[in-house]
Design an enzyme around this catalytic site. Structure first.
Site, PDB file in Angstrom:
ATOM      1  NE  ARG A  95      -4.042   1.909   0.977  1.00 35.00           N
ATOM      2  CZ  ARG A  95      -5.034   2.263   0.163  1.00 35.00           C
ATOM      3  NH1 ARG A  95      -5.038   1.917  -1.111  1.00 35.00           N
ATOM      4  NH2 ARG A  95      -6.048   2.974   0.622  1.00 35.00           N
TER       5      ARG A  95
ATOM      6  CB  THR B 216      -9.198  -0.444  -7.488  1.00 36.46           C
ATOM      7  OG1 THR B 216      -9.163   0.736  -6.710  1.00 36.46           O
ATOM      8  CG2 THR B 216      -8.405  -1.531  -6.830  1.00 36.46           C
TER       9      THR B 216
ATOM     10  CB  THR C 241      -5.917   0.962  -6.388  1.00 35.69           C
ATOM     11  OG1 THR C 241      -6.790   1.997  -6.801  1.00 35.69           O
ATOM     12  CG2 THR C 241      -5.315   1.322  -5.051  1.00 35.69           C
TER      13      THR C 241
ATOM     14  CG  ASP D 274      -8.407   5.378  -0.257  1.00 38.98           C
ATOM     15  OD1 ASP D 274      -9.500   5.873  -0.582  1.00 38.98           O
ATOM     16  OD2 ASP D 274      -7.905   4.410  -0.848  1.00 38.98           O
TER      17      ASP D 274
ATOM     18  CB  SER E 112      -7.089  -0.148   1.343  1.00 43.83           C
ATOM     19  OG  SER E 112      -7.565  -0.738   0.166  1.00 43.83           O
ATOM     20  CB  SER E 113     -12.516  -0.689   0.446  1.00 44.03           C
ATOM     21  OG  SER E 113     -12.914   0.407   1.209  1.00 44.03           O
TER      22      SER E 113
ATOM     23  N   GLY F 223     -13.529  -1.025  -7.184  1.00 50.84           N
ATOM     24  CA  GLY F 223     -14.836  -0.453  -6.837  1.00 50.84           C
ATOM     25  C   GLY F 223     -14.846   0.341  -5.547  1.00 50.84           C
ATOM     26  N   GLY F 224     -13.667   0.751  -5.051  1.00 47.53           N
ATOM     27  CA  GLY F 224     -13.633   1.586  -3.838  1.00 47.53           C
ATOM     28  C   GLY F 224     -14.383   0.926  -2.704  1.00 47.53           C
TER      29      GLY F 224
END
Ligand code: GLY
Length: 563
Positions: A97, A372, A390, A414, A443-444, A464-465
């Site tokens: 990340r 993403t 992403t 984010d 993050s998701s 898709g966030g």
């Protein structure tokens, strides 16, 4: 097969496609498979496995290929997460990340009155986090790779010398032209033509040079030397804050995945700093107490149970989740059976719960574009990889590094810029996800691997966030509860709830007028106009005969390839 609405999207193509009267299947292969957002990238990954590479090798090759042919989300200027399960059943996760630069600060997106400055965290140079993708690929390869690293980047270099656009690529480049103009001090390659069309060739000679450097030098080819200098020059040209020191210090981190059981499945998913695994686990453990198999697919009751569990899990996400190296996350308490049972006690089928009344649930513990892309891989030995990566929104910050041919992420959005103020995805956060130097933003992303009877069953994930978690959830349920094929499961219409805003987001034709009316009568607010697409799931299912079935989402150019 239980009763459900047939997939509403017409499937346009597969490399191979087999159909049975009951089930529409995706590509089926004997041993190895890659499913990604772009046919060229999937073919690159499959070819590497055909040459003797393992799943990690295929991941590296697919990742760099996506950075070329899927620049809207595939990347070297962004970051992501990998969940890996080897053929013996051992699992591990890798966190690559992005992180906040050393000189980032808690209130860096607020004006003198303490209000969030619109757009500062989501577009342009200030939205950029320190990229993690190259370090992630190098680290994964160092630990598990089989073929030489250099060989894995060669296909991406070839693609960067020239590849042909799909219709969707062409449309996207045309759509974003003005935003590229607004955010760059030079003409990017995507502005070199006024009207891109399907079949046009695009060449990225600057990216060729960067990829060659990474192939030769690994991390140093990106985080040091000429590439790092180009990146920092771009920063300085826009008065951005990232420095050579930020780049040099970046490290990918091995993490323990989140694991839990749901009925006869064992789920392995991403741990913090992604909220994906914990939120998915909370939802699945809450819905496990309901006889879902007796509710039809997307029936009133099924939707209510999913939505109410999602509401409660996302409320906890907003309060408790952040970078585990900076905040203490009460993982055990959040996933405790008793807690989750109690959490659903306020739900009744008679009436929608209210998000303002729900809030975060734990009492005595300390508080501590949407675009993403995801790819799933299984190799011939049965090693499985689930990677979601992403730039955050389409083309991230929209800033391209001059002379380097790649876009920088806008991942700083984010973070929670200010407690309670929604980000691009309408997600709100609190102190746990506030900005600090070197902290990773929540993050998701939910790269996930599913086992059944201790054996590999499914590899799944999606862009898709904030909708990533609920799209992964529905895909798993579509196969395990509603007996869909992998392809049907990813193509089936989707819906989403995330606590705030208090609406059920629905793909346009997913729910009938009658169903919407019934939900509204219970007090649910429905939005079926705003989300043409929820997620683009790319998944692999291990069939009972041991073969692999692709679920390549027909909402995009997504494609399976393998042998
Ligand atoms: N940038 C989207 C996410 O990480 O959730």
């Amino acid at each position: 097969m239980k009763k459900y609405f047939l997939p509403f999207i017409v499937l346009t193509f597969f490399i191979q496609c087999k159909t049975t009267p009951q089930h529409k299947q995706g590509l089926v292969t004997d041993k190895a498979m890659v499913v990604s957002a772009n046919p060229l990238a999937s073919q690159v990954g499959a070819a590497i496995m055909k040459q003797g590479g393992n799943a990690i090798d295929a991941m590296v090759a697919t990742h760099f290929a996506l950075a070329v042919v899927y620049p809207q989300a595939g990347n070297i200027g962004g970051g992501g997460f990998m969940v890996y399960r080897d053929s013996t059943g051992k699992s591990i996760a890798l966190d690559f990340r992005e992180k906040a630069p050393l000189s980032a600060s808690r209130d860096m997106y607020l004006d003198s009155l303490g209000n969030v400055i619109a757009g500062k965290s989501s577009v342009g140079i200030f939205s950029v986090g320190v990229p993690g993708s190259v370090a992630g690929m190098v680290e994964a390869h160092k630990k598990y790779g089989k073929l030489p690293f250099k060989k894995l980047i060669e296909p991406a270099i070839t693609l960067a010398k020239g590849y042909k656009l799909t219709q969707k690529d062409a449309n996207l480049f045309n759509e974003f032209r003005v935003r590229f103009e607004d955010n760059n001090r030079f003409k990017t390659i995507y502005q070199s033509k006024l009207n891109w069309k399907k079949g046009d060739e695009i060449k990225n000679p600057n990216l060729v040079k960067i990829l060659e450097r990474i192939a030769e030098q690994g991390n140093a080819g990106f985080y040091e030397g000429e590439t790092a200098q180009l990146l920092v020059d771009e920063m300085q040209a826009h008065e951005g804050i990232m420095t050579l020191e930020d780049l040099k210090q970046y490290k990918a981190i091995w993490r323990k995945p989140i694991t839990f059981d749901y009925k006869d499945l064992h789920i392995i998913s991403m741990s913090p700093p992604s909220s994906g695994g914990i939120t998915l686990a909370e939802i699945m453990k809450m819905i496990a107490n309901y006889p879902l198999e007796t509710y039809d697919f997307q029936s009133l009751k099924q939707i209510q149970v999913l939505v109410e569990a999602e509401r409660r899990a996302y409320a906890d996400r907003a309060e408790y989740l952040g970078d585990p190296d900076f905040v203490k996350i009460p993982v055990e308490a959040l996933l405790a059976q008793e807690y989750l049972k109690k959490r659903m006690q306020s739900f009744s089928f008679d009436k929608a719960s209210s998000s303002t009344e729900i809030g975060a649930g734990l009492e005595k513990l300390p508080h501590e574009s949407m675009e993403t892309t995801h790819y799933s891989i299984v190799d011939a030995s049965g090693n499985a990889i689930s990677v979601t990566t992403t730039l955050n929104s389409y083309f991230g910050s929209k800033v391209m590094v001059k002379g380097a041919g790649f876009f920088l992420n806008n991942e700083m959005d984010d973070f929670s810029a200010k407690p309670g103020v929604p980000n691009l995805y309408g997600l709100v956060g609190n102190e746990a996800n506030s900005i600090a130097p070197e902290k990773r933003m929540l993050s998701s992303m939910t790269p996930t691997i599913v086992e059944k009877n201790d054996k590999l069953f499914m590899v799944v994930g999606t862009p898709g966030g904030s909708t990533i978690i609920t799209s992964v959830l529905q895909t798993i349920l579509n196969v395990s509860t509603y007996e869909m094929s992998m392809q049907e499961a990813v193509d089936a219409p989707r819906f989403h709830h995330q606590w705030l805003p208090d609406i059920i987001k629905v793909e346009p034709q997913a729910f009938s007028d009658d169903l919407i009316k019934k939900l509204e009568e219970k007090g649910y607010k429905i939005d079926n106009t705003n989300a043409p697409v929820i997620g683009k799931v790319d998944a692999i299912l291990v069939l009972p005969n041991g073969k692999l079935e692709a679920g390549a989402d027909s909402r995009g150019d997504d494609t399976g390839a393998g042998f």
